[in-house]
Design an enzyme around this catalytic site. Sequence first.
Site, PDB file in Angstrom:
ATOM      1  N   ARG A 110      40.759  47.436  35.184  1.00 15.85           N
ATOM      2  CA  ARG A 110      40.524  46.076  35.692  1.00 15.85           C
ATOM      3  C   ARG A 110      40.207  46.096  37.194  1.00 15.85           C
ATOM      4  O   ARG A 110      39.082  45.863  37.613  1.00 15.85           O
ATOM      5  CB  ARG A 110      41.761  45.203  35.386  1.00 15.85           C
ATOM      6  CG  ARG A 110      41.542  43.718  35.580  1.00 15.85           C
ATOM      7  CD  ARG A 110      41.634  43.242  37.005  1.00 15.85           C
ATOM      8  NE  ARG A 110      42.915  43.529  37.639  1.00 15.85           N
ATOM      9  CZ  ARG A 110      43.134  43.348  38.941  1.00 15.85           C
ATOM     10  NH1 ARG A 110      42.172  42.921  39.734  1.00 15.85           N
ATOM     11  NH2 ARG A 110      44.310  43.652  39.473  1.00 15.85           N
ATOM     12  N   ASP A 111      41.187  46.429  38.023  1.00 17.98           N
ATOM     13  CA  ASP A 111      40.983  46.382  39.483  1.00 17.98           C
ATOM     14  C   ASP A 111      39.916  47.397  39.885  1.00 17.98           C
ATOM     15  O   ASP A 111      39.119  47.161  40.789  1.00 17.98           O
ATOM     16  CB  ASP A 111      42.314  46.694  40.192  1.00 17.98           C
ATOM     17  CG  ASP A 111      42.436  46.015  41.548  1.00 17.98           C
ATOM     18  OD1 ASP A 111      41.417  45.541  42.060  1.00 17.98           O
ATOM     19  OD2 ASP A 111      43.549  45.973  42.096  1.00 17.98           O
TER      20      ASP A 111
ATOM     21  N   HIS B 170      51.755  46.638  44.897  1.00 21.17           N
ATOM     22  CA  HIS B 170      50.341  46.874  44.562  1.00 21.17           C
ATOM     23  C   HIS B 170      49.595  47.176  45.867  1.00 21.17           C
ATOM     24  O   HIS B 170      49.185  46.277  46.591  1.00 21.17           O
ATOM     25  CB  HIS B 170      49.819  45.593  43.891  1.00 21.17           C
ATOM     26  CG  HIS B 170      48.384  45.587  43.495  1.00 21.17           C
ATOM     27  ND1 HIS B 170      47.968  45.719  42.186  1.00 21.17           N
ATOM     28  CD2 HIS B 170      47.249  45.416  44.212  1.00 21.17           C
ATOM     29  CE1 HIS B 170      46.659  45.629  42.121  1.00 21.17           C
ATOM     30  NE2 HIS B 170      46.185  45.444  43.333  1.00 21.17           N
TER      31      HIS B 170
ATOM     32  N   CYS C 266      38.643  44.596  45.568  1.00 24.30           N
ATOM     33  CA  CYS C 266      38.578  43.189  45.139  1.00 24.30           C
ATOM     34  C   CYS C 266      37.229  42.666  45.586  1.00 24.30           C
ATOM     35  O   CYS C 266      36.914  42.678  46.773  1.00 24.30           O
ATOM     36  CB  CYS C 266      39.695  42.364  45.769  1.00 24.30           C
ATOM     37  SG  CYS C 266      39.506  40.595  45.433  1.00 24.30           S
TER      38      CYS C 266
HETATM   39  P1  HMG Z   1      34.997  27.859  38.894  1.00 28.66           P
HETATM   40  O1  HMG Z   1      33.512  28.036  38.979  1.00 28.66           O
HETATM   41  O2  HMG Z   1      35.669  27.043  39.935  1.00 28.66           O
HETATM   42  O3  HMG Z   1      35.431  27.341  37.436  1.00 28.66           O
HETATM   43  O4  HMG Z   1      35.661  29.280  38.821  1.00 28.66           O
HETATM   44  P2  HMG Z   1      35.278  25.994  36.705  1.00 28.66           P
HETATM   45  O5  HMG Z   1      36.600  25.700  36.096  1.00 28.66           O
HETATM   46  O6  HMG Z   1      34.625  24.942  37.583  1.00 28.66           O
HETATM   47  O7  HMG Z   1      34.236  26.398  35.539  1.00 28.66           O
HETATM   48  C1  HMG Z   1      32.909  26.795  35.829  1.00 28.66           C
HETATM   49  C2  HMG Z   1      32.343  27.553  34.653  1.00 28.66           C
HETATM   50  O8  HMG Z   1      33.068  28.758  34.459  1.00 28.66           O
HETATM   51  C3  HMG Z   1      32.457  26.794  33.325  1.00 28.66           C
HETATM   52  O9  HMG Z   1      31.329  27.195  32.532  1.00 28.66           O
HETATM   53  C4  HMG Z   1      33.704  27.359  32.708  1.00 28.66           C
HETATM   54  O10 HMG Z   1      33.731  27.281  31.295  1.00 28.66           O
HETATM   55  C5  HMG Z   1      33.617  28.818  33.139  1.00 28.66           C
HETATM   56  P3  HMG Z   1      30.065  26.248  32.369  1.00 28.66           P
HETATM   57  O11 HMG Z   1      30.607  24.993  31.769  1.00 28.66           O
HETATM   58  O12 HMG Z   1      29.533  26.044  33.761  1.00 28.66           O
HETATM   59  O13 HMG Z   1      29.157  27.069  31.490  1.00 28.66           O
HETATM   60  N1  HMG Z   1      34.951  29.426  33.178  1.00 28.66           N
HETATM   61  C6  HMG Z   1      35.287  30.522  32.496  1.00 28.66           C
HETATM   62  N2  HMG Z   1      34.588  31.319  31.664  1.00 28.66           N
HETATM   63  C7  HMG Z   1      35.244  32.361  31.120  1.00 28.66           C
HETATM   64  N3  HMG Z   1      36.549  32.623  31.347  1.00 28.66           N
HETATM   65  C8  HMG Z   1      37.263  31.845  32.163  1.00 28.66           C
HETATM   66  C9  HMG Z   1      36.633  30.745  32.768  1.00 28.66           C
HETATM   67  N4  HMG Z   1      37.059  29.784  33.617  1.00 28.66           N
HETATM   68  C10 HMG Z   1      36.020  28.985  33.851  1.00 28.66           C
HETATM   69  N5  HMG Z   1      38.551  32.110  32.376  1.00 28.66           N
HETATM   70  C11 HMG Z   1      37.389  30.840  38.217  1.00 28.66           C
HETATM   71  C12 HMG Z   1      37.068  29.450  38.738  1.00 28.66           C
HETATM   72  C13 HMG Z   1      38.869  31.074  38.441  1.00 28.66           C
HETATM   73  C14 HMG Z   1      37.034  30.902  36.744  1.00 28.66           C
HETATM   74  C15 HMG Z   1      36.518  31.858  39.005  1.00 28.66           C
HETATM   75  O14 HMG Z   1      36.716  31.632  40.376  1.00 28.66           O
HETATM   76  C16 HMG Z   1      36.859  33.273  38.700  1.00 28.66           C
HETATM   77  O15 HMG Z   1      36.606  33.735  37.599  1.00 28.66           O
HETATM   78  N6  HMG Z   1      37.421  34.009  39.658  1.00 28.66           N
HETATM   79  C17 HMG Z   1      37.896  35.365  39.432  1.00 28.66           C
HETATM   80  C18 HMG Z   1      37.731  36.213  40.644  1.00 28.66           C
HETATM   81  C19 HMG Z   1      38.299  37.580  40.371  1.00 28.66           C
HETATM   82  O16 HMG Z   1      38.385  38.031  39.255  1.00 28.66           O
HETATM   83  N7  HMG Z   1      38.707  38.285  41.462  1.00 28.66           N
HETATM   84  C20 HMG Z   1      39.237  39.592  41.378  1.00 28.66           C
HETATM   85  C21 HMG Z   1      40.615  39.643  40.751  1.00 28.66           C
HETATM   86  S1  HMG Z   1      41.936  39.295  41.898  1.00 28.66           S
HETATM   87  C22 HMG Z   1      42.284  40.838  42.635  1.00 28.66           C
HETATM   88  O17 HMG Z   1      41.541  41.764  42.461  1.00 28.66           O
HETATM   89  C23 HMG Z   1      43.545  40.990  43.442  1.00 28.66           C
HETATM   90  C24 HMG Z   1      44.632  41.782  42.674  1.00 28.66           C
HETATM   91  O18 HMG Z   1      44.185  43.059  42.323  1.00 28.66           O
HETATM   92  C25 HMG Z   1      45.880  41.898  43.562  1.00 28.66           C
HETATM   93  C26 HMG Z   1      45.615  42.423  44.978  1.00 28.66           C
HETATM   94  O19 HMG Z   1      44.946  43.441  45.144  1.00 28.66           O
HETATM   95  O20 HMG Z   1      46.102  41.743  45.889  1.00 28.66           O
HETATM   96  C27 HMG Z   1      45.044  41.039  41.392  1.00 28.66           C
HETATM   97 MG    MG Z   2      44.121  44.755  43.690  1.00 29.79          MG
END
Ligand code: HMG
Ligand code: MG
Length: 312
Positions: free
Chosen positions: A22-23, A214, A247
Site C-alpha cells: 500500500r504505502d 510508522h 505519500c
Molecule cells: P473527493 O474528490 O473530495 O471525494 O476525494 P468526493 O467524496 O467529493 O467524491 C468524488 C468522487 O470520488 C466521486 O465519484 C466518488 O464516488 C469518488 P464521481 O461521482 O465523481 O464519479 N470516491 C471514491 N471512489 C472510490 N473509492 C472511494 C471514494 N470516495 C470517493 N473511497 C477522497 C476524497 C478521500 C476520496 C480522496 O481525497 C482520496 O482518495 N484521497 C486519498 C489520498 C491517499 O490515498 N493518500 C495516501 C494515503 S495516506 C498516507 O500515505 C499516510 C500514511 O502512510 C501514514 C503516514 O505516513 O503518515 C497512512
Molecule cells: Mg506512510
Amino acid sequence: MTASALFDHAPDRVSIVEVSPRDGLQNEPTIVPTEGKRQLIDALVAAGVARVEVTSFVSPRWVPQLADADTLAAELRAPAGVSFAALCPNARGLERAHAAGLDEIAVFLSASESHNQKNVNKSVADTLAVFREIVPPARDLGMRVRAYVSTVWGCPYEGEVDPKVALGIAKELVVLGCYQVSLGDTIGCGTPRQTAEILERFAGELARDKVALHFHDTRGTALANALVGLEMGFRDFDASVGGLGGCPYAPGAAGNLATEDLVYMLHGMGIETGIDLDRLIEAGQLAERLVGRPLPGKVHKAGRFTRRTGPT
Ligand code: HMG
Ligand code: MG
C-alpha cells in the site's frame, strides 16, 4: 549506564505491519499489475509477516497505482494467523473493503490541517466526522479498525506540529473503536530526542499496545527513532520491504523504514518478530523487480550477516 540497563524496557517480541503493497506501491510511478502485487503479498506472508496492508480503497483518480484494490483484495485469502488490511477514507471505501471480504480497515488523517486537506480534501474536523460515521458500522460488520495520524513529527506545508493535537486526535480515534493508532512521521523529519518527547506524551495517556510507530526514512533517522520507541516499550512498528514507499500528497516523503533493516536490528538484539530474514530479503528482491528500480533499504542491499560465515 550499563549495556543491559540501556535496553531494559525493550519488549521481547515486536509486531510488524508490512505496508509495502500500500504505502510502497501508492507512490511508484510504475503501476504494478495485480498479479505482481499478489506475488509480493504471497512472498511477504511466506517470510512470516503476519500483518499486511494490502491496498487502499481510496479514489482511483487520486491514487491510480491502487485502482485494482477491489480485484486484488477479493482474490486474496489470508492464511490462519495472518491479517490483511486496507486503507479506507470514507463510507464508499468501507463498502468496497467489505465487499472484497477484508476484515480489517485503516482510517487515516493528519495532525496538520494543510496536509489533511491535500490528502483527503477535507478539514481534520470533517474527516473525524466521516470516521464517526464509518468506524462503528465497520465494527458492527465484525471488522477491526486501525487508524493513522500523519505528520506527527512535522508537516510538509506547516513545518512544526503540536504533539498535543496528534494526541487529542489519537485518543478520539481509540474512543471511537480503533484498536490501534499508528503515528506517522510522514516526511521522515523526526529525530530521536523529539521522538522520545512525543512518545512520552502518548505513553502517559494511552496503553502501549494502542500505539504503533510508522517512520519514513527520508533523512535516515527512521531506525534511530524506532530504537527510541523500542526502548520506551512500544511493540508495534510499520515498515516496508526494501524501503519502498512514500505519500503522493506529501512532497519529499520517501520510503518507509525498510522492514529488513528493522528485522535485522531486532533479531540482533534478541527481539523476536516471527519473520525469516532471508525470505524477507527475497520478497524485497521481488519488490525491486516489480517496480523496476533499486530500492534503498540497507540490509536489502548488503544481505544479512552471520557471525560464522560472514556476509552472505
Ligand atoms: P473527493 O474528490 O473530495 O471525494 O476525494 P468526493 O467524496 O467529493 O467524491 C468524488 C468522487 O470520488 C466521486 O465519484 C466518488 O464516488 C469518488 P464521481 O461521482 O465523481 O464519479 N470516491 C471514491 N471512489 C472510490 N473509492 C472511494 C471514494 N470516495 C470517493 N473511497 C477522497 C476524497 C478521500 C476520496 C480522496 O481525497 C482520496 O482518495 N484521497 C486519498 C489520498 C491517499 O490515498 N493518500 C495516501 C494515503 S495516506 C498516507 O500515505 C499516510 C500514511 O502512510 C501514514 C503516514 O505516513 O503518515 C497512512
Ligand atoms: Mg506512510
